[in-house]
Enzyme design. Structure first.
Site, PDB file in Angstrom:
ATOM      1  N   ASN A  92      -9.066  -2.955  10.899  1.00 41.28           N
ATOM      2  CA  ASN A  92      -8.095  -3.476   9.933  1.00 41.28           C
ATOM      3  C   ASN A  92      -7.282  -2.304   9.360  1.00 41.28           C
ATOM      4  OD1 ASN A  92     -10.865  -4.681   9.947  1.00 41.28           O
ATOM      5  ND2 ASN A  92      -9.738  -6.425   9.160  1.00 41.28           N
ATOM      6  N   GLU A 135     -14.263  -9.228  13.466  1.00 41.80           N
ATOM      7  CA  GLU A 135     -14.915  -9.588  12.215  1.00 41.80           C
ATOM      8  C   GLU A 135     -15.459 -11.006  12.311  1.00 41.80           C
ATOM      9  OE1 GLU A 135     -11.593 -11.054   9.062  1.00 41.80           O
ATOM     10  OE2 GLU A 135     -11.311  -9.049   9.876  1.00 41.80           O
ATOM     11  N   HIS A 146      -1.578  -8.274  11.066  1.00 41.05           N
ATOM     12  CA  HIS A 146      -1.548  -6.806  11.017  1.00 41.05           C
ATOM     13  C   HIS A 146      -0.321  -6.220  11.716  1.00 41.05           C
ATOM     14  CE1 HIS A 146      -6.277  -6.959  10.925  1.00 41.05           C
ATOM     15  NE2 HIS A 146      -5.751  -7.361   9.792  1.00 41.05           N
ATOM     16  N   TYR A 184       0.825  -1.224   0.000  1.00 40.80           N
ATOM     17  CA  TYR A 184       0.000   0.000   0.000  1.00 40.80           C
ATOM     18  C   TYR A 184       0.853   1.265   0.000  1.00 40.80           C
ATOM     19  CZ  TYR A 184      -3.774  -3.229   0.691  1.00 40.80           C
ATOM     20  OH  TYR A 184      -4.666  -4.252   0.495  1.00 40.80           O
ATOM     21  N   GLY A 185       1.788   1.365   0.944  1.00 40.98           N
ATOM     22  CA  GLY A 185       2.597   2.570   1.026  1.00 40.98           C
ATOM     23  C   GLY A 185       3.403   2.791  -0.250  1.00 40.98           C
ATOM     24  N   MET A 196     -10.772  -6.277   3.680  1.00 37.58           N
ATOM     25  CA  MET A 196     -11.631  -5.477   4.561  1.00 37.58           C
ATOM     26  C   MET A 196     -11.043  -4.084   4.688  1.00 37.58           C
ATOM     27  SD  MET A 196     -12.566  -8.227   7.496  1.00 37.58           S
ATOM     28  CE  MET A 196     -14.081  -7.481   8.046  1.00 37.58           C
ATOM     29  N   GLU A 255      10.716  -5.242  -5.690  1.00 37.44           N
ATOM     30  CA  GLU A 255       9.806  -6.139  -4.965  1.00 37.44           C
ATOM     31  C   GLU A 255      10.428  -7.527  -4.867  1.00 37.44           C
ATOM     32  OE1 GLU A 255       6.827  -6.151  -3.199  1.00 37.44           O
ATOM     33  OE2 GLU A 255       7.437  -8.250  -2.998  1.00 37.44           O
ATOM     34  N   VAL A 279      15.999  -5.750  -1.703  1.00 43.05           N
ATOM     35  CA  VAL A 279      16.955  -4.731  -1.252  1.00 43.05           C
ATOM     36  C   VAL A 279      17.632  -5.224   0.023  1.00 43.05           C
ATOM     37  CG1 VAL A 279      17.187  -2.395  -0.324  1.00 43.05           C
ATOM     38  CG2 VAL A 279      15.725  -2.816  -2.328  1.00 43.05           C
ATOM     39  N   GLY A 334       3.333   0.706   6.736  1.00 40.89           N
ATOM     40  CA  GLY A 334       2.776   0.400   8.047  1.00 40.89           C
ATOM     41  C   GLY A 334       3.750   0.535   9.200  1.00 40.89           C
TER      42      GLY A 334
HETATM   43  P1  FDA Z   1       2.968  -4.624   2.550  1.00 42.81           P
HETATM   44  O1  FDA Z   1       3.342  -5.752   3.432  1.00 42.81           O
HETATM   45  O2  FDA Z   1       1.644  -4.631   1.910  1.00 42.81           O
HETATM   46  O3  FDA Z   1       4.038  -4.506   1.355  1.00 42.81           O
HETATM   47  C1  FDA Z   1       5.427  -4.616   1.564  1.00 42.81           C
HETATM   48  C2  FDA Z   1       6.055  -5.223   0.322  1.00 42.81           C
HETATM   49  O4  FDA Z   1       7.466  -5.093   0.413  1.00 42.81           O
HETATM   50  C3  FDA Z   1       5.785  -6.708   0.151  1.00 42.81           C
HETATM   51  O5  FDA Z   1       5.302  -6.952  -1.146  1.00 42.81           O
HETATM   52  C4  FDA Z   1       7.147  -7.365   0.384  1.00 42.81           C
HETATM   53  O6  FDA Z   1       7.339  -8.549  -0.367  1.00 42.81           O
HETATM   54  C5  FDA Z   1       8.096  -6.272  -0.035  1.00 42.81           C
HETATM   55  N1  FDA Z   1       9.416  -6.334   0.605  1.00 42.81           N
HETATM   56  C6  FDA Z   1       9.688  -6.552   1.913  1.00 42.81           C
HETATM   57  N2  FDA Z   1      11.028  -6.481   2.135  1.00 42.81           N
HETATM   58  C7  FDA Z   1      11.597  -6.208   0.949  1.00 42.81           C
HETATM   59  C8  FDA Z   1      12.946  -6.017   0.529  1.00 42.81           C
HETATM   60  N3  FDA Z   1      13.970  -6.063   1.405  1.00 42.81           N
HETATM   61  N4  FDA Z   1      13.200  -5.788  -0.785  1.00 42.81           N
HETATM   62  C9  FDA Z   1      12.167  -5.725  -1.681  1.00 42.81           C
HETATM   63  N5  FDA Z   1      10.865  -5.893  -1.332  1.00 42.81           N
HETATM   64  C10 FDA Z   1      10.593  -6.125  -0.034  1.00 42.81           C
HETATM   65  N6  FDA Z   1      -5.642  -5.465   6.327  1.00 42.81           N
HETATM   66  C11 FDA Z   1      -6.841  -4.863   6.169  1.00 42.81           C
HETATM   67  O7  FDA Z   1      -6.940  -3.636   6.277  1.00 42.81           O
HETATM   68  N7  FDA Z   1      -7.946  -5.615   5.884  1.00 42.81           N
HETATM   69  C12 FDA Z   1      -7.900  -6.975   5.764  1.00 42.81           C
HETATM   70  O8  FDA Z   1      -8.915  -7.618   5.475  1.00 42.81           O
HETATM   71  C13 FDA Z   1      -6.644  -7.612   5.970  1.00 42.81           C
HETATM   72  N8  FDA Z   1      -6.537  -8.976   5.929  1.00 42.81           N
HETATM   73  C14 FDA Z   1      -5.291  -9.577   5.989  1.00 42.81           C
HETATM   74  C15 FDA Z   1      -5.167 -10.947   5.806  1.00 42.81           C
HETATM   75  C16 FDA Z   1      -3.908 -11.538   5.765  1.00 42.81           C
HETATM   76  C17 FDA Z   1      -3.784 -13.022   5.594  1.00 42.81           C
HETATM   77  C18 FDA Z   1      -2.748 -10.727   5.891  1.00 42.81           C
HETATM   78  C19 FDA Z   1      -1.362 -11.321   5.821  1.00 42.81           C
HETATM   79  C20 FDA Z   1      -2.872  -9.359   6.066  1.00 42.81           C
HETATM   80  C21 FDA Z   1      -4.136  -8.780   6.122  1.00 42.81           C
HETATM   81  N9  FDA Z   1      -4.280  -7.405   6.295  1.00 42.81           N
HETATM   82  C22 FDA Z   1      -5.520  -6.819   6.198  1.00 42.81           C
HETATM   83  C23 FDA Z   1      -3.109  -6.546   6.552  1.00 42.81           C
HETATM   84  C24 FDA Z   1      -2.655  -5.721   5.330  1.00 42.81           C
HETATM   85  O9  FDA Z   1      -2.516  -6.563   4.205  1.00 42.81           O
HETATM   86  C25 FDA Z   1      -1.323  -5.039   5.685  1.00 42.81           C
HETATM   87  O10 FDA Z   1      -1.553  -4.185   6.794  1.00 42.81           O
HETATM   88  C26 FDA Z   1      -0.776  -4.208   4.530  1.00 42.81           C
HETATM   89  O11 FDA Z   1      -0.546  -5.010   3.393  1.00 42.81           O
HETATM   90  C27 FDA Z   1       0.511  -3.496   4.916  1.00 42.81           C
HETATM   91  O12 FDA Z   1       0.834  -2.568   3.907  1.00 42.81           O
HETATM   92  P2  FDA Z   1       2.304  -2.017   3.735  1.00 42.81           P
HETATM   93  O13 FDA Z   1       2.302  -1.063   2.599  1.00 42.81           O
HETATM   94  O14 FDA Z   1       2.786  -1.531   5.056  1.00 42.81           O
HETATM   95  O15 FDA Z   1       3.223  -3.290   3.392  1.00 42.81           O
END
Ligand code: FDA
Length: 496
Positions: A475, A352, A437, A15-16, A116, A35, A244, A465
């Site tokens: 969420n 939920e 989360h 997301y970010g 969600m 990625e 990275v 995050g």
């Molecule tokens: P996010 O984790 O999305 O992205 C980080 C990316 O960086 C990843 O693609 C990763 O592979 C990559 N990365 C990491 N280290 C790296 C490196 N060194 N070099 C290159 N790439 C790298 N939330 C919600 O609001 N509603 C919901 O219904 C749910 N349900 C849910 C279910 C399940 C099973 C999970 C695992 C999570 C959820 N969440 C959720 C949480 C939500 O998905 C989560 O909070 C966000 O994806 C976080 O967003 P970010 O942008 O912080 O990082």
């Protein structure tokens, strides 16, 4: 290629990272996204990009030889199975006291999550991000995030009649009979598509039980929203299967070290590029691990002492209840949750009503509770082991269990029902070993300034995050997206 120079490098495509890439590109900046996971744009031999939750295969887990399902038991029997080691979509990352589930691939967590899409109640916002003006968030950035993500709510009339939400209606009945407030929860799933799935006119996705290991059709992951718009600018390139490992100062810009990996996780080659600006968007865990390592190993020694601190689990805890035979929850269950119990203000939980899409009648109601757990952990560098550790302890979930119990003990007493004890082990009620989360580790206005700048190093930013100090009351991804929208707008205006 190696040696290239880029204006803006974004680490991660969740997301970010997706918000940063889109807005920078729209401002005329060329963006390179790195990625570590796969692109997830090519079907396997079965014609599907992602595997089904009921049949996990090589596509399911990130570099594991055995699945690690969040619900790892059923009727007292372990359900995990062997799989080929592959750069699958769901990472179950194990720390000493908690398993942190995360998405891996272009789209980050949007590939695996339930979609969600919840905006916290405004009265709760000051506790979520104390240094951010609620008026600008609720006036501008939450609406912008919701629009950009394509957030919508189930049609209430369809909800009342469809077989696939019988489990949710049972959850509602039990909540309301005990006096708990029941709410519909918005989602990024395409609700029209789900209705067509139920009508049998399109290939099924939510109604085929797809969740956790990717969703083949109806979910509007970031690939269909922010990243599609970013690609359309022509200014954004993405390198999947690139990880990275270092970001080092190099005379006003930064040298970024990147390992290219293959689908077994083996390093194929190591590259370096230079970047004027680097956005850490590797997720709470990914960003925290990088920053803690780079500070401790002397690559970015001037990062401040707040780096690695303030990590929380969003108070996640899971449980199931055993219903009477006259309360079946249905063998067809939409894998996309659409409602919950909002008992946050009373000190309970935002819980939920979650699916158990096993394809058979389970007579179980299943819940993922988000609670106001006060415990915060920190990441630290273990030099002898050469890795980053997290200080979370399993016992720190007890406040979450107590808060969830304040709801489900009451419902069980009213309904004459008991907890399921067969979902997380042999006679184990609480799913207290995990979080979906992860939040924090580079907290806004502490590790960074109030817009995510790592001020000791001009041009380095955190935008995921990791900025959020451990809890969002609901969420998290709408708040992560909205905060990223706020921060990048300010950064583009002030720094570029
Ligand atoms: P996010 O984790 O999305 O992205 C980080 C990316 O960086 C990843 O693609 C990763 O592979 C990559 N990365 C990491 N280290 C790296 C490196 N060194 N070099 C290159 N790439 C790298 N939330 C919600 O609001 N509603 C919901 O219904 C749910 N349900 C849910 C279910 C399940 C099973 C999970 C695992 C999570 C959820 N969440 C959720 C949480 C939500 O998905 C989560 O909070 C966000 O994806 C976080 O967003 P970010 O942008 O912080 O990082």
């Amino acid at each position: 290629g190696s040696g290239a120079h880029v204006a803006a490098l974004v680490i991660g495509t969740g997301y970010g990272g997706s918000v940063a890439a889109l807005r920078l590109a729209q401002a005329g900046v060329d963006v390179h996204m790195i990625e570590m996971g796969k692109a997830w744009d090519t079907p396997g031999a079965d014609g599907k990009i992602f595997c089904n939750t009921r049949e996990p295969d090589y596509r399911s887990y990130w570099l594991r030889t055995r699945t690690k399902a969040p619900l790892n038991y059923f009727l007292g029997f372990p359900i995990d199975r062997d799989i080929p080691r592959h750069t699958g979509v769901l990472d179950a990352e194990e720390f000493a006291g908690i398993t942190v589930y995360q998405g891996r691939g272009v789209g980050g967590g949007s590939l695996v999550n339930g979609g969600m899409a919840v905006t916290p109640k405004r009265e709760n916002f000051p506790a979520v991000l104390p240094s951010v003006d609620p008026a600008e968030m609720y006036g501008v950035y939450y609406p912008r995030a919701n629009a950009g993500l394509g957030v919508a709510t189930v049609d209430p009339a369809w909800f009342e009649t469809t077989a696939c939400y019988q489990y949710a209606r049972v959850g509602r009945k039990h909540a309301q009979r005990s006096g708990f407030p029941f709410v519909f929860v918005p989602d990024v799933y395409d609700w029209d598509y789900m209705e067509q799935e139920a009508a049998g006119s399109v290939p099924q996705s939510a109604l085929a039980g797809e969740i956790l290991y990717g969703n083949n059709y109806g979910k509007k992951s970031l690939q269909k929203t922010y990243l599609a718009r970013a690609a359309a600018t022509g200014r954004v390139t993405i390198s999947p299967l690139h990880r990275v490992t270092s970001v080092a100062p190099a005379g006003g810009s930064y040298t970024v070290t990147i390992e290219q990996i293959d689908t077994t996780g083996a390093v194929v080659t190591t590259k370096t590029v230079t970047a004027d600006r680097v956005f850490f968007a590797a997720g709470s865990v990914g960003t925290s691990k990088l920053l803690v390592k780079l500070k401790a190993t002397g690559v970015l020694p001037a990062l401040n002492g707040e780096v690695g601190k303030g990590w929380g689990d969003n108070g996640n805890v899971m449980c199931g209840r055993a219903n009477h035979l006259w309360d079946p929850t249905g063998k067809l269950q939409s894998a996309i949750p659409c409602c919950g119990i909002d008992n946050w203000t009373a000190g309970g939980a935002f819980a939920e009503v979650a699916p158990l899409p096993t394809g058979i009648e389970t007579y179980a109601s299943f819940y993922l509770s988000i609670t106001d757990n006060p415990n915060r952990a920190r990441f630290s560098w273990n030099a002898s082991a050469g890795r980053v550790e997290l200080s979370w302890q399993t016992a720190w979930k007890q406040p979450s269990i107590d808060m969830a119990k304040s709801i489900f003990d009451k419902i069980n007493a009213k309904e004459g029902t008991i907890y399921r004890t067969d979902l997380f082990g042999v006679y184990k009620i609480w799913g207290d070993h995990l979080t979906y989360h992860p939040l924090g580790g580079a907290v806004l206005n502490k590790a960074t300034d109030n817009y995510g700048r790592l001020t000791a190093y001009p041009g380095l930013y955190v935008i995921d995050g990791a900025l959020i100090p451990g809890n969002t009351t609901v969420n998290p991804f709408v708040t992560i997206t909205a905060l990223a929208e706020r921060n990048i707008e300010h950064i583009i205006a002030a720094d570029l």
